[in-house]
Design an enzyme around this catalytic site. Structure first.
Site, PDB file in Angstrom:
ATOM      1  N   GLU A   7      -4.592   6.556  -3.958  1.00 56.94           N
ATOM      2  CA  GLU A   7      -4.649   7.774  -3.145  1.00 56.94           C
ATOM      3  C   GLU A   7      -3.944   8.982  -3.776  1.00 56.94           C
ATOM      4  O   GLU A   7      -3.680   9.965  -3.088  1.00 56.94           O
ATOM      5  CB  GLU A   7      -4.077   7.522  -1.736  1.00 56.94           C
ATOM      6  CG  GLU A   7      -4.768   6.376  -1.000  1.00 56.94           C
ATOM      7  CD  GLU A   7      -4.367   6.269   0.470  1.00 56.94           C
ATOM      8  OE1 GLU A   7      -4.461   7.283   1.176  1.00 56.94           O
ATOM      9  OE2 GLU A   7      -3.949   5.176   0.879  1.00 56.94           O
ATOM     10  N   HIS A   9       8.474   6.592   7.643  1.00 57.52           N
ATOM     11  CA  HIS A   9       7.389   7.565   7.523  1.00 57.52           C
ATOM     12  C   HIS A   9       7.341   8.414   8.780  1.00 57.52           C
ATOM     13  O   HIS A   9       7.753   7.978   9.850  1.00 57.52           O
ATOM     14  CB  HIS A   9       6.055   6.852   7.287  1.00 57.52           C
ATOM     15  CG  HIS A   9       5.682   5.891   8.383  1.00 57.52           C
ATOM     16  ND1 HIS A   9       6.245   4.634   8.495  1.00 57.52           N
ATOM     17  CD2 HIS A   9       4.835   6.015   9.422  1.00 57.52           C
ATOM     18  CE1 HIS A   9       5.742   4.030   9.556  1.00 57.52           C
ATOM     19  NE2 HIS A   9       4.882   4.849  10.149  1.00 57.52           N
ATOM     20  N   TYR A  39       8.676   4.258  17.160  1.00 53.05           N
ATOM     21  CA  TYR A  39       9.537   3.089  17.288  1.00 53.05           C
ATOM     22  C   TYR A  39       8.912   2.187  18.331  1.00 53.05           C
ATOM     23  O   TYR A  39       8.714   2.639  19.447  1.00 53.05           O
ATOM     24  CB  TYR A  39      10.962   3.461  17.703  1.00 53.05           C
ATOM     25  CG  TYR A  39      11.884   2.275  17.496  1.00 53.05           C
ATOM     26  CD1 TYR A  39      12.249   1.883  16.218  1.00 53.05           C
ATOM     27  CD2 TYR A  39      12.329   1.525  18.581  1.00 53.05           C
ATOM     28  CE1 TYR A  39      13.048   0.770  16.015  1.00 53.05           C
ATOM     29  CE2 TYR A  39      13.138   0.409  18.373  1.00 53.05           C
ATOM     30  CZ  TYR A  39      13.492   0.047  17.099  1.00 53.05           C
ATOM     31  OH  TYR A  39      14.277  -1.052  16.887  1.00 53.05           O
ATOM     32  N   PRO A  68       7.739   1.066  14.463  1.00 53.13           N
ATOM     33  CA  PRO A  68       6.713   1.579  13.555  1.00 53.13           C
ATOM     34  C   PRO A  68       5.688   0.484  13.259  1.00 53.13           C
ATOM     35  O   PRO A  68       5.968  -0.691  13.518  1.00 53.13           O
ATOM     36  CB  PRO A  68       7.520   1.896  12.288  1.00 53.13           C
ATOM     37  CG  PRO A  68       8.637   0.911  12.310  1.00 53.13           C
ATOM     38  CD  PRO A  68       8.977   0.693  13.768  1.00 53.13           C
ATOM     39  N   SER A  69       4.526   0.845  12.719  1.00 54.16           N
ATOM     40  CA  SER A  69       3.607  -0.245  12.358  1.00 54.16           C
ATOM     41  C   SER A  69       3.903  -0.787  10.963  1.00 54.16           C
ATOM     42  O   SER A  69       3.375  -1.830  10.602  1.00 54.16           O
ATOM     43  CB  SER A  69       2.136   0.149  12.514  1.00 54.16           C
ATOM     44  OG  SER A  69       1.936   1.467  12.149  1.00 54.16           O
ATOM     45  N   TRP A  80       0.832  -1.217   0.000  1.00 55.76           N
ATOM     46  CA  TRP A  80       0.000   0.000   0.000  1.00 55.76           C
ATOM     47  C   TRP A  80       0.861   1.260   0.000  1.00 55.76           C
ATOM     48  O   TRP A  80       0.478   2.275  -0.578  1.00 55.76           O
ATOM     49  CB  TRP A  80      -0.983  -0.019   1.174  1.00 55.76           C
ATOM     50  CG  TRP A  80      -0.368   0.093   2.546  1.00 55.76           C
ATOM     51  CD1 TRP A  80       0.046  -0.937   3.343  1.00 55.76           C
ATOM     52  CD2 TRP A  80      -0.112   1.300   3.278  1.00 55.76           C
ATOM     53  NE1 TRP A  80       0.550  -0.439   4.529  1.00 55.76           N
ATOM     54  CE2 TRP A  80       0.455   0.924   4.518  1.00 55.76           C
ATOM     55  CE3 TRP A  80      -0.315   2.660   3.016  1.00 55.76           C
ATOM     56  CZ2 TRP A  80       0.837   1.860   5.482  1.00 55.76           C
ATOM     57  CZ3 TRP A  80       0.061   3.587   3.984  1.00 55.76           C
ATOM     58  CH2 TRP A  80       0.630   3.176   5.193  1.00 55.76           C
TER      59      TRP A  80
HETATM   60  C1  DD3 Z   1      -2.808  -0.094   8.071  1.00 55.36           C
HETATM   61  C2  DD3 Z   1      -0.955   1.295   8.948  1.00 55.36           C
HETATM   62  C3  DD3 Z   1      -1.762   0.943   7.728  1.00 55.36           C
HETATM   63  C4  DD3 Z   1      -4.692  -2.015   8.737  1.00 55.36           C
HETATM   64  C5  DD3 Z   1      -4.991  -0.691   8.827  1.00 55.36           C
HETATM   65  C6  DD3 Z   1      -4.040   0.270   8.507  1.00 55.36           C
HETATM   66  N1  DD3 Z   1      -2.974   6.035   5.595  1.00 55.36           N
HETATM   67  C7  DD3 Z   1      -2.737   2.300   5.924  1.00 55.36           C
HETATM   68  C8  DD3 Z   1      -3.298   1.422   3.762  1.00 55.36           C
HETATM   69  C9  DD3 Z   1      -3.464   2.683   3.234  1.00 55.36           C
HETATM   70  C10 DD3 Z   1      -2.921   3.646   5.421  1.00 55.36           C
HETATM   71  C11 DD3 Z   1      -2.781   4.834   6.176  1.00 55.36           C
HETATM   72  C12 DD3 Z   1      -2.490  -1.432   7.986  1.00 55.36           C
HETATM   73  C13 DD3 Z   1      -2.932   1.220   5.073  1.00 55.36           C
HETATM   74 CL1  DD3 Z   1      -6.549  -0.223   9.344  1.00 55.36          CL
HETATM   75  C14 DD3 Z   1      -3.437  -2.376   8.304  1.00 55.36           C
HETATM   76  O1  DD3 Z   1      -2.352   2.143   7.239  1.00 55.36           O
HETATM   77  C15 DD3 Z   1      -3.281   3.812   4.053  1.00 55.36           C
HETATM   78  N2  DD3 Z   1      -3.459   5.035   3.525  1.00 55.36           N
HETATM   79  N3  DD3 Z   1      -2.467   4.828   7.480  1.00 55.36           N
HETATM   80  C16 DD3 Z   1      -3.310   6.111   4.304  1.00 55.36           C
HETATM   81  N4  DD3 Z   1      -3.510   7.358   3.761  1.00 55.36           N
END
Ligand code: DD3
Length: 320
Positions: free
Chosen positions: A168, A260, A252, A254-255, A158
Site C-alpha cells: 500500500e 492507530h 477501545y 481496537p480491532s 499487514w
Molecule cells: C482487517 C482491520 C483490518 C479483515 C479485514 C480487515 N486498511 C486491514 C489489511 C490491510 C486494512 C485496513 C482485518 C487489513 Cl476485512 C481482517 O484492516 C488494510 N489496509 N483497514 C488498509 N488500508
C-alpha cells in the site's frame, strides 16, 4: 508517495485512476480471475441498507471471506451515467415510468474485499452477532484483558507491511517518519476513495509497543498532538476537507493492537463511531493532560460481540 495538491478532487480522481490501471495491468497477478473458482459456503451477513454482503466460501480448498459493497453515486460520474447507459423499461403510467438502467462497466463496479486464506476468526467476525457492553476496571484490564491479548496471536503483519512500504506504499497520503512521534496516514480500505462523503483514513504510528488506549500516558501526548495536527493538515491539503468536518478518534477495544487513529467525515455514520467504542483524540489528549495515568486507572466501557473470546473471559471472571 501520492502527490496531492489544493484541488483535492482532481488529485483524488487521478490517484483512483492510477490505482485502477495498476491493478488492470497486473492481470492475474492483480487477481482478475481470483473469484471465478470461489465456492460459496454461506452468507455470513448482509445489509439491505448498507448494500453489503459478507460471504464465506472456499478458494482452492481453503477458507475465504469475500465482502462486496455497492458504492454510492458520485456526482462526477452522473454525466457518464446518463450518456453511457441504456434503459430497460419496467412500467409506464401517466407521467411516471420506471426502468432498469444498465450502466457502462466502469460505473457498475462493486467494491470487493477478499480475505484469503481466512482464519476461523475472520469468518466469525462477519457473522451477525449480538453485542454486550462490558465494564473494564484497571484491575480487570490487568487480570483479564491484557493476558487475553497477549495470549492471542492477533497478527498485525499487514500493519508492519504498511510501515515498511511492503504494501500500500502508493496509497500513503502523508508520512512523518520520526520513530517517536511519526505516523503514516492512508485510506482505510473500507473507503472507496471515489468521494469524500464517506472519507475514512487511518493514521498508523511508527512506534511499535503501544497496544491501545490503555497504554497511553503523558509521554505520548506529543505523538497524539502530532497526529491530530498533521493529520488534519494533510486531509485539508489532499481532500480540501477542513478539520471542522472530521471525526478523529480511537477505538477501545481496537480491532488490532497497534496504535492507530481513525479519521472519518462528520455525518458519515460508520460502524464503530458510536459513544460505546469511539474516543475522540482531542478528548484523549486533554484527559492525559489533566491526569497522566487517566487511561491506566479509569474504568472503560466497550461492546463485545457474543462470540468474542474476551467476552468468555469476562464471564468466567464473573464480570458479566
Ligand atoms: C482487517 C482491520 C483490518 C479483515 C479485514 C480487515 N486498511 C486491514 C489489511 C490491510 C486494512 C485496513 C482485518 C487489513 Cl476485512 C481482517 O484492516 C488494510 N489496509 N483497514 C488498509 N488500508
Amino acid at each position: 508517495m501520492a502527490k496531492h495538491g489544493r484541488d483535492g478532487t482532481k488529485e483524488l480522481e487521478e490517484s483512483v485512476k492510477r490505482v485502477k490501471s495498476d491493478s488492470e495491468n497486473n492481470e492475474n497477478n492483480g487477481g482478475e480471475t481470483l473469484l471465478c473458482g470461489f465456492q460459496t459456503s454461506s452468507v455470513l451477513s448482509e445489509s439491505v441498507r448498507e448494500k453489503t454482503v459478507f460471504v464465506h466460501g472456499k478458494l482452492d480448498g481453503q477458507d475465504a471471506v469475500v465482502i462486496m459493497e455497492k458504492i454510492p453515486f458520485g456526482e462526477d460520474s452522473l454525466t457518464d451515467l446518463f450518456t453511457g447507459s441504456r434503459l430497460k423499461l419496467e412500467m409506464r403510467n401517466d407521467i411516471y415510468s420506471t426502468y432498469w438502467l444498465r450502466p457502462p462497466p466502469h460505473l457498475s463496479e462493486i467494491k470487493t474485499t477478499v480475505v484469503f486464506p481466512a482464519t476461523e476468526k475472520h469468518v466469525k467476525k462477519y457473522q451477525r452477532q449480538e453485542s454486550f457492553l462490558l465494564e473494564e476496571s484497571a484491575t480487570d484490564y490487568e487480570s483479564i484483558t491484557l493476558p487475553y491479548i497477549q495470549g492471542q496471536s492477533f497478527s498485525v503483519q499487514w500493519v508492519y507491511n504498511i510501515l515498511e512500504k511492503k504494501a500500500e506504499a502508493e496509497r500513503i497520503i502523508y508520512e512523518d517518519p520520526d520513530p517517536e512521534i511519526g505516523f503514516v496516514l492512508l485510506p482505510d480500505f473500507k473507503w472507496d476513495q471515489k468521494q469524500v462523503n464517506n472519507l475514512y483514513l487511518i493514521a498508523i504510528v511508527h512506534k511499535r509497543n503501544i497496544k491501545s488506549l490503555r497504554d497511553l500516558t503523558l509521554e505520548h501526548i506529543p505523538l497524539l498532538q502530532n497526529i491530530l495536527q498533521r493529520g488534519k493538515e494533510a486531509i485539508l491539503k489532499c481532500y480540501n476537507l477542513p478539520a471542522s468536518k472530521l471525526r478523529v478518534y480511537l477505538h477501545y477495544q481496537p480491532s488490532y493492537y497497534h496504535l492507530h487513529i481513525h479519521f472519518t467525515k462528520l455525518g458519515y455514520e460508520v460502524p464503530g463511531c458510536g459513544v460505546e467504542r469511539a474516543h475522540l483524540l482531542a478528548d484523549v489528549i486533554q484527559n492525559l493532560q489533566s491526569d497522566p495515568k487517566y487511561y491506566k486507572t479509569r474504568t472503560l466501557y466497550f461492546p463485545l460481540r457474543a462470540d468474542d473470546g474476551l467476552l468468555s473471559k469476562f464471564k468466567e471472571a464473573g464480570r458479566l
